[in-house]
Design a protein around this motif. Structure first.
Motif, PDB file in Angstrom:
ATOM      1  N   ILE A   5      73.936 -49.327  -7.078  1.00  9.31           N
ATOM      2  CA  ILE A   5      74.679 -48.078  -7.014  1.00  9.31           C
ATOM      3  C   ILE A   5      73.809 -46.982  -6.403  1.00  9.31           C
ATOM      4  CG2 ILE A   5      76.173 -48.697  -8.923  1.00  9.31           C
ATOM      5  CD1 ILE A   5      74.492 -47.022 -10.775  1.00  9.31           C
ATOM      6  N   ASN A   6      74.458 -46.016  -5.746  1.00  4.60           N
ATOM      7  CA  ASN A   6      73.735 -44.942  -5.085  1.00  4.60           C
ATOM      8  C   ASN A   6      73.451 -43.794  -6.065  1.00  4.60           C
ATOM      9  OD1 ASN A   6      76.105 -43.329  -5.272  1.00  4.60           O
ATOM     10  ND2 ASN A   6      76.838 -44.066  -3.275  1.00  4.60           N
ATOM     11  N   GLU A   7      72.874 -42.732  -5.552  1.00  2.19           N
ATOM     12  CA  GLU A   7      72.445 -41.619  -6.410  1.00  2.19           C
ATOM     13  C   GLU A   7      73.634 -40.953  -7.100  1.00  2.19           C
ATOM     14  OE1 GLU A   7      69.961 -37.377  -6.093  1.00  2.19           O
ATOM     15  OE2 GLU A   7      70.086 -38.732  -4.369  1.00  2.19           O
ATOM     16  N   VAL A  68      86.599 -47.867  -5.814  1.00  4.08           N
ATOM     17  CA  VAL A  68      86.487 -48.938  -6.803  1.00  4.08           C
ATOM     18  C   VAL A  68      85.082 -48.998  -7.401  1.00  4.08           C
ATOM     19  CG1 VAL A  68      86.674 -51.429  -7.164  1.00  4.08           C
ATOM     20  CG2 VAL A  68      88.302 -50.264  -5.686  1.00  4.08           C
ATOM     21  N   GLN A  69      84.065 -48.753  -6.604  1.00  8.85           N
ATOM     22  CA  GLN A  69      82.703 -48.808  -7.134  1.00  8.85           C
ATOM     23  C   GLN A  69      82.490 -47.766  -8.230  1.00  8.85           C
ATOM     24  OE1 GLN A  69      80.674 -48.910  -3.069  1.00  8.85           O
ATOM     25  NE2 GLN A  69      79.280 -50.160  -4.277  1.00  8.85           N
ATOM     26  N   GLU A  70      83.008 -46.565  -8.019  1.00  9.48           N
ATOM     27  CA  GLU A  70      82.879 -45.524  -9.037  1.00  9.48           C
ATOM     28  C   GLU A  70      83.668 -45.895 -10.297  1.00  9.48           C
ATOM     29  OE1 GLU A  70      81.603 -43.969  -5.274  1.00  9.48           O
ATOM     30  OE2 GLU A  70      83.522 -44.894  -5.812  1.00  9.48           O
ATOM     31  N   LEU A  71      84.843 -46.477 -10.102  1.00  5.72           N
ATOM     32  CA  LEU A  71      85.623 -46.931 -11.257  1.00  5.72           C
ATOM     33  C   LEU A  71      84.863 -47.993 -12.038  1.00  5.72           C
ATOM     34  CD1 LEU A  71      88.229 -47.044 -12.928  1.00  5.72           C
ATOM     35  CD2 LEU A  71      89.131 -48.674 -11.244  1.00  5.72           C
ATOM     36  N   ALA A  72      84.233 -48.918 -11.335  1.00  5.90           N
ATOM     37  CA  ALA A  72      83.466 -49.979 -11.994  1.00  5.90           C
ATOM     38  C   ALA A  72      82.298 -49.400 -12.787  1.00  5.90           C
ATOM     39  CB  ALA A  72      82.963 -50.986 -10.963  1.00  5.90           C
ATOM     40  N   VAL A  73      81.677 -48.356 -12.284  1.00  2.00           N
ATOM     41  CA  VAL A  73      80.565 -47.711 -12.987  1.00  2.00           C
ATOM     42  C   VAL A  73      81.041 -47.178 -14.337  1.00  2.00           C
ATOM     43  CG1 VAL A  73      79.078 -45.666 -12.972  1.00  2.00           C
ATOM     44  CG2 VAL A  73      79.178 -47.152 -10.968  1.00  2.00           C
ATOM     45  N   VAL A  74      82.192 -46.513 -14.349  1.00  2.00           N
ATOM     46  CA  VAL A  74      82.731 -45.977 -15.602  1.00  2.00           C
ATOM     47  C   VAL A  74      83.160 -47.113 -16.530  1.00  2.00           C
ATOM     48  CG1 VAL A  74      84.567 -44.580 -16.626  1.00  2.00           C
ATOM     49  CG2 VAL A  74      83.429 -43.811 -14.535  1.00  2.00           C
ATOM     50  N   ALA A  75      83.838 -48.123 -15.969  1.00  2.00           N
ATOM     51  CA  ALA A  75      84.276 -49.266 -16.781  1.00  2.00           C
ATOM     52  C   ALA A  75      83.084 -49.958 -17.434  1.00  2.00           C
ATOM     53  CB  ALA A  75      85.055 -50.253 -15.913  1.00  2.00           C
ATOM     54  N   GLU A  76      81.978 -50.011 -16.719  1.00  4.12           N
ATOM     55  CA  GLU A  76      80.768 -50.639 -17.259  1.00  4.12           C
ATOM     56  C   GLU A  76      80.286 -49.901 -18.502  1.00  4.12           C
ATOM     57  OE1 GLU A  76      76.307 -51.939 -15.661  1.00  4.12           O
ATOM     58  OE2 GLU A  76      77.837 -51.232 -14.259  1.00  4.12           O
ATOM     59  N   ALA A 293      81.413 -57.651  -5.857  1.00  3.30           N
ATOM     60  CA  ALA A 293      82.875 -57.641  -5.859  1.00  3.30           C
ATOM     61  C   ALA A 293      83.414 -56.220  -5.720  1.00  3.30           C
ATOM     62  CB  ALA A 293      83.402 -58.280  -7.141  1.00  3.30           C
ATOM     63  N   ALA A 294      82.818 -55.268  -6.438  1.00  2.00           N
ATOM     64  CA  ALA A 294      83.249 -53.880  -6.333  1.00  2.00           C
ATOM     65  C   ALA A 294      83.019 -53.350  -4.923  1.00  2.00           C
ATOM     66  CB  ALA A 294      82.503 -53.021  -7.352  1.00  2.00           C
ATOM     67  N   LEU A 295      81.869 -53.693  -4.338  1.00  2.00           N
ATOM     68  CA  LEU A 295      81.559 -53.272  -2.970  1.00  2.00           C
ATOM     69  C   LEU A 295      82.540 -53.885  -1.976  1.00  2.00           C
ATOM     70  CD1 LEU A 295      79.609 -51.901  -0.922  1.00  2.00           C
ATOM     71  CD2 LEU A 295      78.296 -54.020  -0.928  1.00  2.00           C
ATOM     72  N   ALA A 296      82.792 -55.189  -2.101  1.00  2.00           N
ATOM     73  CA  ALA A 296      83.667 -55.892  -1.165  1.00  2.00           C
ATOM     74  C   ALA A 296      85.097 -55.385  -1.249  1.00  2.00           C
ATOM     75  CB  ALA A 296      83.621 -57.396  -1.449  1.00  2.00           C
ATOM     76  N   LEU A 297      85.573 -55.144  -2.475  1.00  3.90           N
ATOM     77  CA  LEU A 297      86.940 -54.666  -2.627  1.00  3.90           C
ATOM     78  C   LEU A 297      87.083 -53.250  -2.092  1.00  3.90           C
ATOM     79  CD1 LEU A 297      89.736 -55.385  -3.695  1.00  3.90           C
ATOM     80  CD2 LEU A 297      89.059 -54.464  -5.923  1.00  3.90           C
ATOM     81  N   GLY A 298      86.109 -52.404  -2.366  1.00  3.95           N
ATOM     82  CA  GLY A 298      86.164 -51.037  -1.864  1.00  3.95           C
ATOM     83  C   GLY A 298      86.114 -50.961  -0.358  1.00  3.95           C
ATOM     84  N   ALA A 299      85.371 -51.899   0.253  1.00  2.50           N
ATOM     85  CA  ALA A 299      85.230 -51.921   1.711  1.00  2.50           C
ATOM     86  C   ALA A 299      86.317 -52.751   2.387  1.00  2.50           C
ATOM     87  CB  ALA A 299      83.859 -52.482   2.075  1.00  2.50           C
ATOM     88  N   LYS A 300      87.237 -53.307   1.604  1.00  2.58           N
ATOM     89  CA  LYS A 300      88.317 -54.173   2.116  1.00  2.58           C
ATOM     90  C   LYS A 300      87.751 -55.332   2.922  1.00  2.58           C
ATOM     91  CE  LYS A 300      91.721 -50.446   2.087  1.00  2.58           C
ATOM     92  NZ  LYS A 300      92.712 -49.669   2.863  1.00  2.58           N
ATOM     93  N   SER A 301      86.697 -55.922   2.396  1.00  2.00           N
ATOM     94  CA  SER A 301      86.048 -57.055   3.056  1.00  2.00           C
ATOM     95  C   SER A 301      86.975 -58.271   3.049  1.00  2.00           C
ATOM     96  CB  SER A 301      84.749 -57.389   2.317  1.00  2.00           C
ATOM     97  OG  SER A 301      84.168 -58.571   2.807  1.00  2.00           O
ATOM     98  N   PRO A 302      86.902 -59.119   4.076  1.00  2.58           N
ATOM     99  CA  PRO A 302      87.748 -60.316   4.127  1.00  2.58           C
ATOM    100  C   PRO A 302      87.547 -61.261   2.940  1.00  2.58           C
ATOM    101  CG  PRO A 302      86.771 -59.898   6.278  1.00  2.58           C
ATOM    102  CD  PRO A 302      86.112 -58.960   5.313  1.00  2.58           C
TER     103      PRO A 302
END
Length: 372
Positions: A5-7, A68-76, A293-302
């Motif tokens: 995660i970033n700053e 999604v990454q920010e949501l995952a941070v809170v869910a964690e 997974a959070a990164l891939a989903l947020g970036a709409k990775s294939p």
């Protein structure tokens, strides 16, 4: 690839962790065990004031416009504290509406969901509890410019707390549609389920000739929205599981350093320390899978679908294994009601069956990654 995660996300993580520690301690979690909504109104208001319910809601509709990454941070962090309540359910319903083409529904609901004025529940599964779209049989039949909704949904998370329930159904043409139903509307019957997990709430919900107007129908892109919603849910389940397992593992390592038997710390015995090492390795793998997974989903990775499936199954299995293994390492004290380990063990079991089963996601991995 850097999947940490970033700053800004670290600041969000710190804020969420402090909130949970200060407002919803494990002692408070125990007190809330009989609260039908999971969180009482006071704590729900305090959580809503943090703004996290609007993480996936665009700013023009009162949200934070994050990802999604920010949501995952809170869910964690909510998972680390085993926090009950309809946070995830409300966020999922809000995102479903935000991604739709229905401006009337956005205007009616997004602001309320973002501020916590309204709570949401997602009604997807029927008798089989499978995630396959073919299992959805609830009917939304045209009537007087809207639809009449009939059917049964089971294991609807947080239904008792909900003001609005997003119901997956089939219209006259057999197409998937989401109906936004007022939980108190005539024809809606909510029957609470009894769960072992004292931090979770669910119900079976019955719909009999429930009138839904066109402003509360989400039709365009409903199948894509269904899959996207499950992906977001499973990123959060993975994050919750990783954090819960991490908390219990650290608790057990500390216990192994303090507890003595035969004049030695029990952590010095191979029968204790080697399983703890294996749990640690499994947890590290699950953490990497969850962050990716959070990164891939947020970036709409294939590869987002397979990444999420892998993360969900890896994290929930790790949570189960860690809580079971740590139970053994603690010995008899871990079986007592006063000790907190059982709260996480039961949550781990529940996470394995939340929004689908491991076998459902094994099928996705087989198809996407193995081609079988």
């Amino acid at each position: 690839m850097n999947v940490t995660i970033n700053e800004e996300q670290t600041m969000l993580q710190d804020s969420a962790r402090k909130f949970v520690q200060n407002e919803i301690s494990l002692e408070r979690v125990r007190e809330l065990a009989k609260e039908p909504k999971g969180l009482n109104d006071e704590l729900w208001t305090k959580l809503a004031e943090q703004g996290w319910l609007g993480i996936l809601i665009p700013e023009e509709h009162g949200g934070l416009g994050m990802g999604v990454q920010e949501l995952a941070v809170v869910a964690e962090e909510l998972g680390r504290g085993a926090v009950p309540g309809p946070f995830l359910s409300t966020v999922l319903v809000a995102n479903l509406i935000a991604q739709s083409q229905n401006d009337a529904a956005k205007e009616a609901w997004l602001g309320k969901l973002a501020t916590g004025e309204a709570r949401g529940a997602l009604a997807l599964f029927e008798d089989s509890s499978e995630i396959d779209l073919s299992t959805i049989a609830a009917k939304a039949v045209s009537s007087n410019g809207g639809v009449l909704l009939n059917g049964k949904k089971q294991l609807v998370a947080d239904a008792l707390a909900a003001d609005v329930i997003a119901v997956a159904a089939r219209n006259d043409d057999g197409r998937l549609v989401f109906c936004l139903v007022d939980a108190s509307a005539p024809g809606v019957d909510i029957k609470s389920n009894k769960l072992a997990d004292l931090t979770a709430r669910s119900a079976n919900v019955y719909f009999k000739n429930v009138s839904v107007n066109t402003d509360d129908l989400l039709l365009e892109g409903a199948e894509d929205a269904y899959r996207s919603t499950l992906n977001i849910a499973n990123v959060c389940i993975a994050a919750d599981s990783i954090a819960g397992a991490d908390y219990i593992h650290k608790l057990t390592v500390a216990y192994a350093k303090e507890r003595t038997q035969f004049g030695k710390q029990i952590g010095s015995f191979q029968a204790v320390k080697h399983p703890l090492v294996e749990m640690f390795a499994d947890l590290e793998a699950a953490t990497s899978a969850g962050y990716y997974a959070a990164l891939a989903l947020g970036a709409k990775s294939p590869d987002a679908d397979s990444a999420v499936a892998i993360a969900r199954n890896t994290a929930t299995a790790s949570y189960r294994n860690v809580t079971n293994g740590c139970l053994q390492a603690h010995g008899g004290i871990a079986f007592t009601w006063e000790y907190n380990l059982h709260i996480y063990l039961k949550r781990a079991k529940h996470n394995q069956h939340l929004y689908g089963m491991a076998t459902d996601y094994d099928e996705i991995i087989c198809e996407k990654m193995l081609g079988i």
